[in-house]
Design a protein around this motif. Structure first.
Motif, PDB file in Angstrom:
ATOM      1  N   PHE A   7       0.732  -1.146   0.054  1.00 27.76           N
ATOM      2  CA  PHE A   7       0.070   0.025   0.064  1.00 27.76           C
ATOM      3  C   PHE A   7       0.658   1.291  -0.026  1.00 27.76           C
ATOM      4  O   PHE A   7       1.674   1.268   1.019  1.00 27.76           O
ATOM      5  CB  PHE A   7      -0.945   0.096   1.258  1.00 27.76           C
ATOM      6  N   LEU A   8       0.788   2.043  -1.078  1.00 24.18           N
ATOM      7  CA  LEU A   8       1.710   3.241  -1.095  1.00 24.18           C
ATOM      8  C   LEU A   8       0.904   4.660  -0.920  1.00 24.18           C
ATOM      9  O   LEU A   8      -0.249   4.784  -1.286  1.00 24.18           O
ATOM     10  CB  LEU A   8       2.450   3.176  -2.425  1.00 24.18           C
ATOM     11  N   GLY A   9       1.645   5.376  -0.694  1.00 20.62           N
ATOM     12  CA  GLY A   9       1.308   6.656  -0.497  1.00 20.62           C
ATOM     13  C   GLY A   9      -0.153   6.892   0.549  1.00 20.62           C
ATOM     14  O   GLY A   9      -0.131   6.159   1.575  1.00 20.62           O
ATOM     15  N   PRO A  10      -1.325   7.640   0.183  1.00 19.98           N
ATOM     16  CA  PRO A  10      -2.372   7.659   1.027  1.00 19.98           C
ATOM     17  C   PRO A  10      -3.224   6.172   1.057  1.00 19.98           C
ATOM     18  O   PRO A  10      -3.960   6.224   2.096  1.00 19.98           O
ATOM     19  CB  PRO A  10      -3.345   8.777   0.023  1.00 19.98           C
ATOM     20  N   LEU A  11      -2.960   5.392   0.315  1.00 18.08           N
ATOM     21  CA  LEU A  11      -3.637   4.180   0.293  1.00 18.08           C
ATOM     22  C   LEU A  11      -2.959   3.456   1.537  1.00 18.08           C
ATOM     23  O   LEU A  11      -3.680   2.544   2.324  1.00 18.08           O
ATOM     24  CB  LEU A  11      -3.323   3.472  -0.965  1.00 18.08           C
ATOM     25  N   GLN A  12      -1.770   3.762   2.012  1.00 15.16           N
ATOM     26  CA  GLN A  12      -1.123   3.021   3.264  1.00 15.16           C
ATOM     27  C   GLN A  12      -2.085   3.738   4.472  1.00 15.16           C
ATOM     28  O   GLN A  12      -2.204   2.783   5.507  1.00 15.16           O
ATOM     29  CB  GLN A  12       0.178   3.432   3.350  1.00 15.16           C
ATOM     30  N   GLU A  41     -12.504   1.141  -2.758  1.00 14.78           N
ATOM     31  CA  GLU A  41     -13.180   2.129  -3.425  1.00 14.78           C
ATOM     32  C   GLU A  41     -12.422   2.980  -4.286  1.00 14.78           C
ATOM     33  O   GLU A  41     -12.445   3.632  -5.345  1.00 14.78           O
ATOM     34  CB  GLU A  41     -13.918   3.070  -2.266  1.00 14.78           C
ATOM     35  N   GLN A  42     -11.086   3.323  -3.477  1.00 15.14           N
ATOM     36  CA  GLN A  42      -9.985   4.198  -4.395  1.00 15.14           C
ATOM     37  C   GLN A  42      -9.500   3.357  -5.757  1.00 15.14           C
ATOM     38  O   GLN A  42      -9.201   3.826  -6.738  1.00 15.14           O
ATOM     39  CB  GLN A  42      -8.881   4.410  -3.344  1.00 15.14           C
ATOM     40  N   LEU A  43      -9.258   1.885  -5.343  1.00 17.18           N
ATOM     41  CA  LEU A  43      -9.077   1.230  -6.449  1.00 17.18           C
ATOM     42  C   LEU A  43      -9.595   1.314  -7.700  1.00 17.18           C
ATOM     43  O   LEU A  43      -9.378   1.052  -8.669  1.00 17.18           O
ATOM     44  CB  LEU A  43      -8.626  -0.426  -5.996  1.00 17.18           C
TER      45      LEU A  43
END
Length: 80
Positions: A7-12, A41-43
């Motif tokens: 999980f990178l950036g804000p997804l982390q 939802e983001q993906l």
């Protein structure tokens, strides 16, 4: 063996962790099921990319990660 999800950036921040290990093989629907609702939802948004085996997928819904593969969830990049 397993598939490692990064999980990178804000997804982390949304996931609350840097990485997860899940049983392989892993396809798109399986990915959405294991990452949690907020990350899923983001993906689903076009601006978020998925990489598998070090390559960004042209069609992320075609994901098929095998045991030992690494899947990176890439948030949009901003800069200038």
């Amino acid at each position: 063996m397993s598939v490692r999800i990064l999980f990178l950036g804000p997804l982390q921040d949304l996931a609350g962790k840097q990485a997860a290990e899940v049983a392989g093989p892993l396809d798109w629907n399986g990915l959405l099921a294991v990452v949690g609702n907020e990350v899923a939802e983001q993906l689903r948004q076009e601006r978020v990319n998925v990489a598998c085996k070090g390559r960004v997928l042209a069609e992320k819904t075609a994901l098929l990660a095998e045991d030992g593969d690494e899947v990176a969830l890439l948030p949009p990049v901003s800069g200038g």
